[in-house]
Design an enzyme around this catalytic site. Structure first.
Site, PDB file in Angstrom:
ATOM      1  N   ASN A  76       0.815  -1.394   0.165  1.00 16.35           N
ATOM      2  CA  ASN A  76       0.239  -0.220   0.042  1.00 16.35           C
ATOM      3  C   ASN A  76       0.946   1.296  -0.263  1.00 16.35           C
ATOM      4  O   ASN A  76       0.899   1.798   1.246  1.00 16.35           O
ATOM      5  CB  ASN A  76      -0.876  -0.346   1.302  1.00 16.35           C
ATOM      6  CG  ASN A  76      -1.719   0.984   1.133  1.00 16.35           C
ATOM      7  OD1 ASN A  76      -1.595   2.164   0.668  1.00 16.35           O
ATOM      8  ND2 ASN A  76      -3.089   1.315   2.617  1.00 16.35           N
ATOM      9  N   ASN A 118      -6.137   6.505  -1.250  1.00 20.12           N
ATOM     10  CA  ASN A 118      -7.315   6.304  -2.798  1.00 20.12           C
ATOM     11  C   ASN A 118      -7.697   4.567  -1.491  1.00 20.12           C
ATOM     12  O   ASN A 118      -7.980   4.058  -2.367  1.00 20.12           O
ATOM     13  CB  ASN A 118      -6.532   5.644  -3.199  1.00 20.12           C
ATOM     14  CG  ASN A 118      -5.345   4.751  -3.285  1.00 20.12           C
ATOM     15  OD1 ASN A 118      -4.831   4.021  -2.592  1.00 20.12           O
ATOM     16  ND2 ASN A 118      -4.149   4.757  -5.149  1.00 20.12           N
ATOM     17  N   ASP A 119      -6.967   4.542  -0.348  1.00 20.99           N
ATOM     18  CA  ASP A 119      -7.472   3.263   0.083  1.00 20.99           C
ATOM     19  C   ASP A 119      -9.250   3.122   0.066  1.00 20.99           C
ATOM     20  O   ASP A 119      -9.799   2.128  -0.523  1.00 20.99           O
ATOM     21  CB  ASP A 119      -7.445   3.068   1.760  1.00 20.99           C
ATOM     22  CG  ASP A 119      -5.666   2.780   2.119  1.00 20.99           C
ATOM     23  OD1 ASP A 119      -5.248   2.269   0.754  1.00 20.99           O
ATOM     24  OD2 ASP A 119      -5.528   2.154   2.971  1.00 20.99           O
ATOM     25  N   GLY A 125      -5.824  -2.504  -0.297  1.00 18.12           N
ATOM     26  CA  GLY A 125      -5.062  -1.086  -0.292  1.00 18.12           C
ATOM     27  C   GLY A 125      -4.367  -1.034  -0.903  1.00 18.12           C
ATOM     28  O   GLY A 125      -3.992  -0.183  -1.342  1.00 18.12           O
ATOM     29  N   ASP A 147      -1.708  -0.558  -3.708  1.00 17.41           N
ATOM     30  CA  ASP A 147      -1.942  -0.230  -5.232  1.00 17.41           C
ATOM     31  C   ASP A 147      -0.606  -0.045  -5.817  1.00 17.41           C
ATOM     32  O   ASP A 147       0.018  -0.565  -5.666  1.00 17.41           O
ATOM     33  CB  ASP A 147      -2.132   1.374  -4.660  1.00 17.41           C
ATOM     34  CG  ASP A 147      -1.698   1.788  -4.251  1.00 17.41           C
ATOM     35  OD1 ASP A 147      -0.637   1.399  -3.476  1.00 17.41           O
ATOM     36  OD2 ASP A 147      -1.636   2.499  -3.112  1.00 17.41           O
ATOM     37  N   ASP A 206      -6.716 -13.760 -19.094  1.00 18.81           N
ATOM     38  CA  ASP A 206      -7.789 -14.544 -18.975  1.00 18.81           C
ATOM     39  C   ASP A 206      -9.137 -15.384 -18.811  1.00 18.81           C
ATOM     40  O   ASP A 206      -9.292 -15.508 -19.879  1.00 18.81           O
ATOM     41  CB  ASP A 206      -8.479 -13.969 -18.116  1.00 18.81           C
ATOM     42  CG  ASP A 206      -9.249 -14.347 -16.223  1.00 18.81           C
ATOM     43  OD1 ASP A 206      -8.452 -15.303 -16.017  1.00 18.81           O
ATOM     44  OD2 ASP A 206     -10.097 -14.742 -16.471  1.00 18.81           O
ATOM     45  N   GLU A 242      -4.230 -18.635 -20.645  1.00 22.35           N
ATOM     46  CA  GLU A 242      -4.805 -19.332 -19.974  1.00 22.35           C
ATOM     47  C   GLU A 242      -6.177 -19.972 -19.697  1.00 22.35           C
ATOM     48  O   GLU A 242      -6.628 -20.074 -19.697  1.00 22.35           O
ATOM     49  CB  GLU A 242      -5.214 -18.131 -18.653  1.00 22.35           C
ATOM     50  CG  GLU A 242      -5.180 -18.912 -17.002  1.00 22.35           C
ATOM     51  CD  GLU A 242      -6.490 -18.437 -16.119  1.00 22.35           C
ATOM     52  OE1 GLU A 242      -5.923 -18.371 -14.668  1.00 22.35           O
ATOM     53  OE2 GLU A 242      -7.768 -17.815 -16.460  1.00 22.35           O
TER      54      GLU A 242
END
Length: 644
Positions: free
Chosen positions: A154, A159-160, A179, A181, A346, A375
């Site tokens: 974090n 920006n949490d 949190g 980032d 993905d 994947e």
């Protein structure tokens, strides 16, 4: 929709590429800067494009109230409006621009309604960065570090939590946001570099404006916006630029199969067929074999491809050509905007099969030296190989996908190390898996890995046995392919007693200001085993950096005998040698021996690979042996030797 109240007004006008193009009339544009606009009447995706692309056409998705019946004309610019198409919603219009021969310029489109009222769209056509088309993607000389951004570090506590986003930080909840980032990754690039990694792949960081479980990033609610709890588009671009200056490439995790249920498409769908199963949840069968089964019935194929993962992940219908175009252009936009070195797709096989061919071919047409890994979670090499470009297939399917995740080898390594040695168990499992490499178009371009964000950590899979962990990591960091290591694997992180993804993706120690007792970035509080594991990964990755020609070259292995598995990596003849050498002798081979039982091993066993005057030096202790010696190896050991 975008919440502009959460967007920093410090973003410069010349960074408009970092925001969606949201415009109103020409008068309001003159009065208000683009970045300060409140939610406007018109949104355009992609928000900008580039002159000089291989495919000169770009299709704009224009979203605005009652825009579908507007006439479109070009007020300014020397491109051509080649097609205009409305679908079922009255609020979407698809406009195709032909940029053939055009230079960078600011275009102005006029949208005229039936009542004569007009709206103006200013659309930037940019100049591409020098060498963008010829960018080199990640390759066998690289090592990838996989990060769950919310759980790594974090770096910006401001920006949490962000207004308008329901899923708030709760570090005590395994499925909550913790949190981590973009700034947390930037702050620790030195650590990642010191470990020896050269590529960074993060789990998706696009907006996931979901009510809960949004931290993982796989429920996209906006394809053109970084989730503000991770940072901003500009922060992501700056991260990529900083990483590149430090010698890293950035691999972006892209989700083509589904969106999050809070995506605006679920409130205002461009067309009735935009979402599979008429927008209603029908679960996928997960039976990927149906795509290859010569006896399959159509309903089984449809049940796999058109089904949803969960009710909160609506399944996209890529058979719709406008949605297909949207997804292709979005990928290209991020490659150009963020200067990517690769893409991870993905759940690769779940989208429409024909679309996957179009998507990969168009990306590789634009970037012939790029790398994209799919994947495909199958332990059957025939199924994983099917998707790689150059593989021989049971049909005439055209795939341009350069790489796939090597799930078969991952499963084989775990099975081999957790099994007793016999004629049909143990290391023979790895040997037999690698023996099927004839199925792949390019086995050295497969991504190999001990674990990832969707499975138990390798330390746990191997019963928290340090020796088995060492054998697995040694094998996967020296065998053919491109190794990927999940954050925390280097310090023996595990998930004993739980296979919950929130536990598997636990916080990296030291990534939060409150982590005062243990910090893996600095080594503070690590126990002896954790320090040893960290140093072992460093040593193996240093070997890759010192002798890259070996890992771009051949794998030659001997069939395992009595619990001993031996293989060599050697440079191709004529390959450019490493600038580094030992005592003036260029290194053309390394030798790896994995053994479960204590053994006295005559090196004469390997005369096909070792010359009479060769010597081998073990990297762990620097001890040197002649090719005529017999070496004693302790039980459950993994030894890497440099051959001179």
């Amino acid at each position: 929709m975008f919440n502009f109240n959460s967007v920093s007004h410090s973003i410069c006008l010349n960074r408009y590429r970092a925001l969606p193009l949201i415009l109103t009339s020409a008068i309001s544009l003159a009065a208000v800067p683009v970045y300060a606009l409140q939610q406007g009447e018109i949104e355009v995706y992609p928000p900008n494009w580039w002159a000089g692309m291989q495919n000169p056409e770009v299709e704009l998705m224009i979203y605005g109230e009652d825009v579908a019946d507007d006439a479109v004309s070009l007020a300014t610019g020397n491109v051509k409006v080649s097609r205009v198409k409305a679908l079922d919603s009255e609020n979407y219009l698809f406009v195709t621009l032909d940029t053939s021969g055009a230079q960078a310029q600011d275009l102005v489109l006029t949208l005229t309604d039936n009542d004569g009222s007009q709206r103006t769209v200013h659309y930037p056509l940019e100049k591409r960065k020098e060498g963008s088309a010829s960018r080199k993607g990640f390759g066998p000389e690289d090592a990838i570090y996989l990060i769950a951004p919310d759980r790594f570090a974090n770096g910006n506590t401001a920006n949490d939590n962000v207004d308008g986003y329901q899923d708030k930080v709760d570090r005590q909840f395994k499925g909550g946001r913790h949190g981590g980032d973009i700034q947390g990754i930037v702050d620790n690039l030195d650590y990642i570099k010191s470990m020896g990694f050269t590529q960074i792949w993060t789990m998706p960081m696009l907006e996931n404006a979901m009510d809960k479980y949004s931290y993982h990033g796989y429920s996209t609610t906006d394809y053109y916006r970084i989730d503000p709890r991770f940072g901003s588009n500009d922060a992501f671009i700056d991260f990529s630029e900083k990483a590149k200056s430090e010698g890293f490439g950035i691999i972006m995790d892209m989700v083509l199969n589904h969106i999050g249920s809070n995506h605006k498409w679920m409130e205002d769908t461009p067309s009735k067929d935009w979402i599979n199963n008429e927008g209603k949840f029908v679960g996928t069968t997960h039976k990927r074999e149906s795509l290859h089964d010569p006896h399959a019935i159509e309903s089984d194929i449809k049940g796999f491809s058109d089904g949803w993962f969960v009710p909160t992940m609506p399944d996209l219908n890529q058979r719709n050509p406008h949605l297909a175009n949207y997804l292709v252009q979005n990928a290209i936009w991020w490659v150009e905007t963020a200067d990517l070195s690769g893409i991870l797709v993905d759940t690769y096989s779940y989208p429409d099969k024909a679309f996957l061919s179009e998507w990969t071919n168009r990306l590789m047409d634009e970037y012939p030296n790029f790398n994209i890994v799919g994947e495909e979670w199958s332990v059957n090499p025939a199924i994983t190989a099917y998707w790689q470009a150059g593989s021989q297939r049971h049909d005439d399917y055209d795939s341009a996908l350069p790489s796939v995740m090597d799930f078969p080898l991952q499963a084989a390594v775990v099975k081999a190390l957790n099994s007793d040695e016999s004629w049909n168990s143990g290391f023979i499992t790895v040997y037999e898996t690698l023996a099927t490499d004839f199925l792949y178009g390019d086995p050295n371009n497969l991504v190999v890995f001990p674990d990832n964000h969707d499975m138990s950590r390798i330390y746990t899979q191997l019963g928290h046995d340090k020796a088995k962990w060492n054998m697995a990591m040694t094998l996967l960091l020296t065998t053919r392919g491109i190794p990927q290591v999940f954050y925390g694997t280097e310090i023996l992180m595990g998930n004993e007693g739980s296979d919950d993804h929130g536990i598997i993706r636990s916080d990296f120690p030291g990534g939060w200001p409150s982590d005062s007792d243990k910090n893996a970035f600095t080594g503070k509080g690590l126990n002896n085993d954790e320090r040893w594991a960290q140093q072992r990964i460093k040593a193996l990755l240093q070997l890759r950096q010192t002798y890259p020609q070996l890992f771009q070259g051949k794998l030659k292995h001997y069939a395992p005998v009595d619990g001993v598995y031996t293989y060599f990596r050697e440079a191709e003849k004529g390959a450019k040698r490493s600038a580094q050498s030992d005592n003036g002798n260029n290194v053309e081979k390394i030798m790896v021996i994995l053994n479960k039982k204590a053994v006295d091993l005559p090196l004469s066993t390997y005369t096909e690979m070792l010359k009479t005057n060769d010597s081998i030096t073990r990297i762990s202790d620097g001890k040197t042996f002649k090719s005529t010696d017999t070496i004693s190896l302790s039980a459950m050991s993994a030894n890497v030797f440099i051959v001179r």
